[in-house]
Scaffold this active site. Structure first.
Site, mmCIF file in Angstrom:
data_model
loop_
_atom_site.group_PDB
_atom_site.id
_atom_site.type_symbol
_atom_site.label_atom_id
_atom_site.label_comp_id
_atom_site.label_asym_id
_atom_site.label_seq_id
_atom_site.Cartn_x
_atom_site.Cartn_y
_atom_site.Cartn_z
ATOM 1 N N CYS A 1 41.428 39.844 37.553
ATOM 2 C CA CYS A 1 40.494 40.630 38.139
ATOM 3 C C CYS A 1 38.645 39.126 39.228
ATOM 4 C CB CYS A 1 39.309 41.312 37.535
ATOM 5 S SG CYS A 1 40.586 42.958 37.410
ATOM 6 N N PRO B 1 34.081 37.441 42.433
ATOM 7 C CA PRO B 1 33.524 36.212 43.423
ATOM 8 C C PRO B 1 33.979 35.102 43.054
ATOM 9 C CG PRO B 1 31.463 36.831 41.932
ATOM 10 C CD PRO B 1 32.371 37.424 41.349
ATOM 11 N N GLY B 2 34.989 34.896 41.815
ATOM 12 C CA GLY B 2 35.759 33.356 41.750
ATOM 13 C C GLY B 2 35.095 32.273 40.914
ATOM 14 N N ASN B 3 33.947 32.808 40.366
ATOM 15 C CA ASN B 3 32.843 32.276 39.683
ATOM 16 C C ASN B 3 33.983 31.667 38.509
ATOM 17 O OD1 ASN B 3 31.256 32.418 41.724
ATOM 18 N ND2 ASN B 3 29.245 34.074 40.431
ATOM 19 N N ASP C 1 42.485 40.181 43.341
ATOM 20 C CA ASP C 1 41.001 41.040 43.146
ATOM 21 C C ASP C 1 41.298 42.320 44.341
ATOM 22 O OD1 ASP C 1 38.433 40.966 41.706
ATOM 23 O OD2 ASP C 1 38.214 42.378 43.442
ATOM 24 N N ASP D 1 39.274 39.353 33.348
ATOM 25 C CA ASP D 1 37.838 39.914 33.097
ATOM 26 C C ASP D 1 37.110 41.032 34.093
ATOM 27 O OD1 ASP D 1 34.606 38.458 33.075
ATOM 28 O OD2 ASP D 1 34.465 38.041 34.623
ATOM 29 N N CYS E 1 31.257 41.599 31.135
ATOM 30 C CA CYS E 1 29.733 41.699 30.311
ATOM 31 C C CYS E 1 29.445 43.045 30.712
ATOM 32 C CB CYS E 1 29.435 41.271 32.416
ATOM 33 S SG CYS E 1 29.505 42.231 33.703
HETATM 34 C C1 LIG Z 1 33.782 41.127 36.493
HETATM 35 S S1 LIG Z 1 34.444 41.061 37.908
HETATM 36 C C2 LIG Z 1 34.998 40.211 38.119
HETATM 37 C C3 LIG Z 1 33.989 38.312 38.402
HETATM 38 C C4 LIG Z 1 34.855 37.794 38.480
HETATM 39 N N1 LIG Z 1 36.004 37.198 37.293
HETATM 40 C C5 LIG Z 1 33.721 36.334 38.136
HETATM 41 O O1 LIG Z 1 33.858 35.726 37.541
HETATM 42 O O2 LIG Z 1 33.666 35.713 39.190
HETATM 43 C C6 LIG Z 1 35.249 42.670 37.785
HETATM 44 C C7 LIG Z 1 36.156 42.384 39.402
HETATM 45 O O3 LIG Z 1 37.231 43.183 38.900
HETATM 46 C C8 LIG Z 1 37.928 44.072 39.993
HETATM 47 N N2 LIG Z 1 38.628 44.913 40.067
HETATM 48 C C9 LIG Z 1 38.296 45.954 39.739
HETATM 49 N N3 LIG Z 1 39.807 46.732 39.314
HETATM 50 C C10 LIG Z 1 40.717 46.216 39.937
HETATM 51 C C11 LIG Z 1 42.223 46.128 40.166
HETATM 52 N N4 LIG Z 1 42.992 47.241 39.724
HETATM 53 N N5 LIG Z 1 43.146 44.993 40.560
HETATM 54 C C12 LIG Z 1 42.680 44.488 40.627
HETATM 55 N N6 LIG Z 1 41.116 43.603 40.462
HETATM 56 C C13 LIG Z 1 40.312 44.988 40.321
HETATM 57 C C14 LIG Z 1 37.015 44.702 41.379
HETATM 58 O O4 LIG Z 1 36.870 43.819 42.717
HETATM 59 C C15 LIG Z 1 35.978 42.841 41.024
HETATM 60 O O5 LIG Z 1 35.359 41.899 41.486
#
Ligand SMILES: C[S@@+](CC[C@H](N)C(=O)[O-])C[C@H]1O[C@@H](n2cnc3c(N)ncnc32)[C@H](O)[C@@H]1O
Length: 432
Positions: free
Chosen positions: A235, A238-240, A259, A313, A364
């Protein structure tokens, strides 16, 4: 001066009772902490591109230009060689409230960013009093109930507006509200100081370094990616964390970033294109494993046992994103929905991990259901997984549950009250 003590306006009791069901006695300390601002600012230096010393000098010169002898300290941490922390300003730099200033109103999400050191961009200004002049100092408030109409000309009176700090006006009313051809852009109010004491520097992220919360940096260090490995970031947008993984791998090996949000993926792709080891796919990670998938391909789905390390994540309730001035979650059923998706993603992750491989689960947020209970469920459902110590350890131990002993909790990291960070949770598993 009014300041919220819970992230939930209105139906607070129902939502609050969902957060800590076993450790409910800890709620009176947790709720106000969620509303307060972490006071230390953290940058992660891209060590493939820049040196920590170089970026430290840059931060120090910006701070000394802005604050002179009162400039706060910039320092590193031995456990995280790529991090730089900026201390908060000391209380003498924060002036007293001056009622003679005119006022600016922003919404609560803009207000939260501002308390963490942002300036106010044009779309963020909900109201500016008539007659406000360029370069004038203004009191900035966040509108907690969300009742202030955009473009309001008079002083907005409301008992639940939160005083955030003082800024200098860089755009006038006609530039903000009368421009029918083009939506206004740029900084409208440059903050002089804010109530949290976080230096108002805006976001200084560049290719050299990125503004990132400390627990997110710890999370990738816990994953401990190695050059040459095959890693899945399930997941990723934004790729951080994806870019941090690639940097620790020295850009050698492969990082597959999935994602399921097309718009978030697009933004991430353009940010990550200079890392040759990263491959991004718009894909639902709950379908990432398929027994008939080709083991050679870098496109999802993937066969079982495909990855050396996996970062999950997970999408979560995000309550740890402090300061929570007014949480957008209004229904308990929304909070209850997250563990379902987290379990489905975890099920895929366990299958995709090779024996001996490492899986890091992070959120988070601070709810037991998405943190400790999710770990307890994982250990019950997948006996082939064992918890291993999540190091470097900068968080506290997790909260024990009937199914999760204090000894196991010591292996986990929960970032909660007493720590000057966002709320976060990290678990590290190894597949037998
Ligand atoms: C907590 S954020 C990730 C933050 C990222 N790891 C970072 O540190 O920049 C969770 C992400 O999960 C994605 N997401 C939600 N359900 C998902 C799924 N079934 N498959 C893939 N991505 C998913 C959301 O679009 C979101 O971008």
């Amino acid at each position: 001066m009014f300041y919220p003590k819970t992230p939930f306006l209105g139906k607070a009791a129902l939502l609050e009772s969902e957060i800590l069901k076993v450790h409910s006695a800890a709620l009176p300390q947790l709720l106000p902490w969620l509303c307060q601002t972490p006071r230390t600012t953290t940058y992660r230096v891209n060590t493939l591109h820049s040196s920590v010393t170089e970026f430290k000098q840059k931060l120090e010169s910006i701070l000394s230009f802005k604050y002179g002898p009162a400039a706060p300290k910039v320092y590193g941490l031995p456990e995280l060689p790529e991090i730089l922390c900026i201390a908060p300003l000391d209380s003498t730099t924060v002036a007293a409230y001056d009622d003679t200033h005119k006022q600016i109103i922003v919404d609560t999400s803009c207000g939260a960013a501002l308390l963490r050191g942002a300036h106010i961009y044009a779309p963020g200004v909900l109201a500016m009093e008539t007659g406000t002049q360029l370069r004038e100092l203004v009191n900035v408030f966040a509108d907690l109930p969300g009742k202030c109409k955009r473009g309001t000309t008079t002083r907005y009176e409301c008992e639940q507006k939160i005083f955030l700090g003082v800024g200098e006006v860089l755009m006038q009313r006609h530039q903000l509200y009368n421009n029918t051809e083009q939506a206004p852009t740029g900084i409208a109010v440059q903050m002089k100081w804010n109530m949290s004491g976080v230096p108002a520097l805006g976001d200084l992220s560049s290719e050299a370094a990125m503004l990132q919360n400390l627990p997110s940096i710890v999370c990738v260090r816990v994953l401990a990616p190695q050059p040459g490995e095959r890693i899945l970031d399930m997941c990723a947008a934004p790729g951080n964390k994806t870019s941090h993984i690639a940097e620790l791998m020295r850009n050698e090996g492969i990082v597959i970033a999935l994602d399921n949000s097309a718009s978030r993926l697009r933004a991430m792709q353009s940010k990550l294109e200079h890392y040759s080891c990263i491959v991004c796919h718009h894909f639902d990670a709950t379908k990432a494993c398929h027994v008939d998938a080709s083991p050679e391909s870098n496109r999802p789905p993937f066969p079982p046992n495909s990855f050396d390390r996996i970062l999950l994540d997970a999408p979560c309730s995000g309550l740890g994103n402090r300061p929570q001035l007014c949480c957008s979650i209004k229904q308990p059923k929304v909070l209850e929905s997250y563990p379902h998706i987290q379990r489905r993603l975890m099920t895929q992750a366990v299958q995709l991990l090779r024996p001996g491989g490492v899986l890091v689960y992070s959120t988070c947020t601070v709810t037991e259901a998405e943190c400790e209970e999710l770990v307890a469920w994982t250990l019950r459902k997948f006996p082939q997984l064992q918890l291993v110590e999540a190091t470097p350890k900068l968080g506290a131990a997790a909260l024990p549950l009937p199914e999760l002993s204090p000894t196991l909790c010591e292996l986990l990291q929960r970032f909660g009250p007493d720590l000057d960070t966002v709320g976060f949770f990290i678990a590290k598993f190894q597949k037998l």
